[in-house]
Design an enzyme around this catalytic site. Structure first.
Site, PDB file in Angstrom:
ATOM      1  N   HIS A  42       0.856  -1.178   0.000  1.00 20.93           N
ATOM      2  CA  HIS A  42       0.000   0.000   0.000  1.00 20.93           C
ATOM      3  C   HIS A  42       0.901   1.240   0.000  1.00 20.93           C
ATOM      4  O   HIS A  42       2.025   1.198   0.496  1.00 20.93           O
ATOM      5  CB  HIS A  42      -0.870  -0.039   1.255  1.00 20.93           C
ATOM      6  CG  HIS A  42      -1.957   0.982   1.323  1.00 20.93           C
ATOM      7  ND1 HIS A  42      -1.729   2.298   1.673  1.00 20.93           N
ATOM      8  CD2 HIS A  42      -3.295   0.874   1.118  1.00 20.93           C
ATOM      9  CE1 HIS A  42      -2.876   2.959   1.676  1.00 20.93           C
ATOM     10  NE2 HIS A  42      -3.842   2.120   1.339  1.00 20.93           N
ATOM     11  N   ASP A  72       2.896  -4.453   8.021  1.00 21.48           N
ATOM     12  CA  ASP A  72       1.622  -3.767   7.813  1.00 21.48           C
ATOM     13  C   ASP A  72       0.509  -4.796   7.992  1.00 21.48           C
ATOM     14  O   ASP A  72       0.301  -5.659   7.144  1.00 21.48           O
ATOM     15  CB  ASP A  72       1.603  -3.162   6.406  1.00 21.48           C
ATOM     16  CG  ASP A  72       0.253  -2.562   6.023  1.00 21.48           C
ATOM     17  OD1 ASP A  72      -0.709  -2.668   6.808  1.00 21.48           O
ATOM     18  OD2 ASP A  72       0.152  -2.009   4.907  1.00 21.48           O
ATOM     19  N   GLN A 125      -4.748  -5.341   6.779  1.00 22.10           N
ATOM     20  CA  GLN A 125      -5.701  -6.292   6.217  1.00 22.10           C
ATOM     21  C   GLN A 125      -5.719  -7.622   6.964  1.00 22.10           C
ATOM     22  O   GLN A 125      -6.721  -8.344   6.919  1.00 22.10           O
ATOM     23  CB  GLN A 125      -5.376  -6.546   4.737  1.00 22.10           C
ATOM     24  CG  GLN A 125      -5.445  -5.325   3.843  1.00 22.10           C
ATOM     25  CD  GLN A 125      -6.847  -4.743   3.743  1.00 22.10           C
ATOM     26  OE1 GLN A 125      -7.846  -5.438   3.912  1.00 22.10           O
ATOM     27  NE2 GLN A 125      -6.938  -3.450   3.473  1.00 22.10           N
ATOM     28  N   LYS A 157     -11.052  -1.244   9.975  1.00 27.69           N
ATOM     29  CA  LYS A 157     -11.168  -2.407   9.096  1.00 27.69           C
ATOM     30  C   LYS A 157     -11.571  -3.669   9.862  1.00 27.69           C
ATOM     31  O   LYS A 157     -11.767  -4.722   9.250  1.00 27.69           O
ATOM     32  CB  LYS A 157      -9.857  -2.644   8.352  1.00 27.69           C
ATOM     33  CG  LYS A 157      -9.451  -1.505   7.419  1.00 27.69           C
ATOM     34  CD  LYS A 157      -8.149  -1.799   6.714  1.00 27.69           C
ATOM     35  CE  LYS A 157      -7.615  -0.583   5.966  1.00 27.69           C
ATOM     36  NZ  LYS A 157      -8.435  -0.199   4.815  1.00 27.69           N
ATOM     37  N   CYS A 180      -4.684   2.525  -3.796  1.00 26.28           N
ATOM     38  CA  CYS A 180      -3.450   3.014  -3.150  1.00 26.28           C
ATOM     39  C   CYS A 180      -2.309   2.029  -3.348  1.00 26.28           C
ATOM     40  O   CYS A 180      -1.527   1.752  -2.425  1.00 26.28           O
ATOM     41  CB  CYS A 180      -3.681   3.268  -1.666  1.00 26.28           C
ATOM     42  SG  CYS A 180      -4.833   4.607  -1.330  1.00 26.28           S
TER      43      CYS A 180
END
Length: 407
Positions: free
Chosen positions: A121, A198, A201, A224, A361
């Site tokens: 991202h 990261d 997700q 999220k 993104c």
């Protein structure tokens, strides 16, 4: 999992959009919020609203207990060693920037290397570009396999003894690829590097154990994973956080302030300058309770089942290309021949189906895929196979609308 019972906890899903029952397939952008989370935030503002840590009155004590209680829930959720390792912030983007600005600029120098992947991202590319520009370090990319996965061989060939930071997504927001973070962390550490993950997700969809992964930093966002917007978490190993300087200065994060110098509070508060995101943290704690009650393993199993079903249904549509590996998390990114993704999304919206269209993104990855944009349907614990059927039917209508031959 009783999906129908779960769906009843999400009031927003019980509505029509453009005359059709809503099918929400954009959870990778933001998830919907269940009643327990909405009520937790509402109750805070109705009954407890007060600043934390500063007052000794009853409301202040209640608010502090709820806020710090949420921190402990996060600690358990990702199996951190201590609440000192849990930093509340605005979200994944803020967390990654904190690592880049505090740890990166302090520990990276000219001729060092920072390693990332093309599937990142923008929030996990741009901060490292800036660190490389400021320090003179080299930014390197681990090559992707043809199906959009990362091979351990390529990881070993890219990370060297010059590498100081490896920054990688746990789960791609475009491809659905689940990266072998634990194995990559081992390779990074063998070469003297740290790894920053990261988890935007992955944290909503699977069980995360930061000690088992042996990652040095892990960031994720509440919105999220059924929590409010504007709240996120940076996990960092305590010994690393102790060495780092704050990136925001002001109230709340100080110990003593004198005319020409100041000292900082202990962890985690030295990184939480100003009035914190109190309601958001409380909402995140409620979301963690909600997800934990359902079971993260159950959620991942449900997600993978939906992802498999979605690939099967969409592969039936002639002229539709799906990007990414077969074994993936609960999202399917695709394009219809000769139809722009924005047009696909617009027609689907007319059918009450919400999907994302654009570069997500991830423009570096779009270039690797040789496309300018894609459409993406992303599922979560409240979605059903009937939602996927509606998506497939909507895509057939989209083809017909633009004059293509339906399968």
């Amino acid at each position: 999992m009783d999906i129908r019972a779960i769906r009843k906890q999400f009031p927003i899903l019980d509505q029509e959009v453009n005359g059709h029952p809503l099918v929400y397939l954009d959870s990778s952008a933001t998830s919907q919020k269940p009643i327990p989370v909405i009520e937790a935030v509402d109750n805070y503002y109705r009954l407890t609203n007060s600043n934390v840590h500063r007052g000794v009155h009853t409301l202040g004590s209640r608010a502090t207990d709820l806020y710090e209680g949420a921190r402990e829930k996060v600690r358990r959720f990702i199996n951190a060693r201590s609440t000192a390792e849990i930093i509340f912030n605005r979200g994944t983007t803020t967390g990654i920037n904190m690592v880049a600005q505090s740890y990166g600029l302090q520990n990276v120098k000219a001729d060092d290397e920072i390693v990332i992947t093309p599937m990142e991202h923008h929030s996990n590319i741009i901060p490292w570009q800036q660190v490389a520009k400021i320090t003179g370090a080299t930014l390197k990319y681990i090559p992707l396999q043809e199906d959009g996965t990362v091979s351990i061989e390529n990881v070993k060939n890219t990370i060297t003894d010059k590498t100081k930071i490896v920054a990688i997504t746990h789960l791609s927001n475009v491809l659905g690829t689940i990266n072998p973070v634990k194995e990559i962390a081992k390779i990074a550490h063998e070469n003297g590097a740290i790894i920053a993950v990261d988890g935007a997700q992955s944290a909503p969809h699977m069980k995360v154990d930061v000690q088992d992964l042996d990652c040095d930093f892990y960031t994720f966002s509440g919105h999220k994973m059924c929590a409010p917007t504007g709240i996120g978490v940076l996990y960092g190993k305590e010994e690393l956080l102790q060495q780092m300087e704050p990136v925001e200065f002001g109230g709340e994060m100080i110990d003593f302030v004198e005319k020409y110098d100041s000292t900082w509070k202990e962890l985690p508060w030295k990184f939480e300058g100003g009035t914190p995101i109190i309601a958001g943290a409380i909402g995140l704690g409620a979301a963690i309770d909600f997800l934990t009650d359902i079971g993260m393993d159950n959620i991942l199993q449900h997600d993978k089942k939906l992802a498999k079903y979605a690939q099967e249904r969409l592969n039936e549509i002639e002229g539709l290309t799906i990007y990414g590996p077969k074994d993936r998390a609960a999202l399917v990114t695709f394009n219809l021949d000769d139809v722009h993704p924005h047009d696909v999304s617009t027609v689907l919206d007319m059918e009450g189906i919400a999907v994302r269209a654009g570069h997500h993104c991830a423009q570096v990855l779009m270039k690797w895929l040789d496309v300018s944009a894609t459409a993406r349907a992303s599922m979560y614990l409240y979605n059903t196979e009937e939602d996927i059927d509606r998506l497939a039917e909507g895509l057939v209508k989209t083809k017909e609308y633009f004059g293509n031959v339906a399968y």
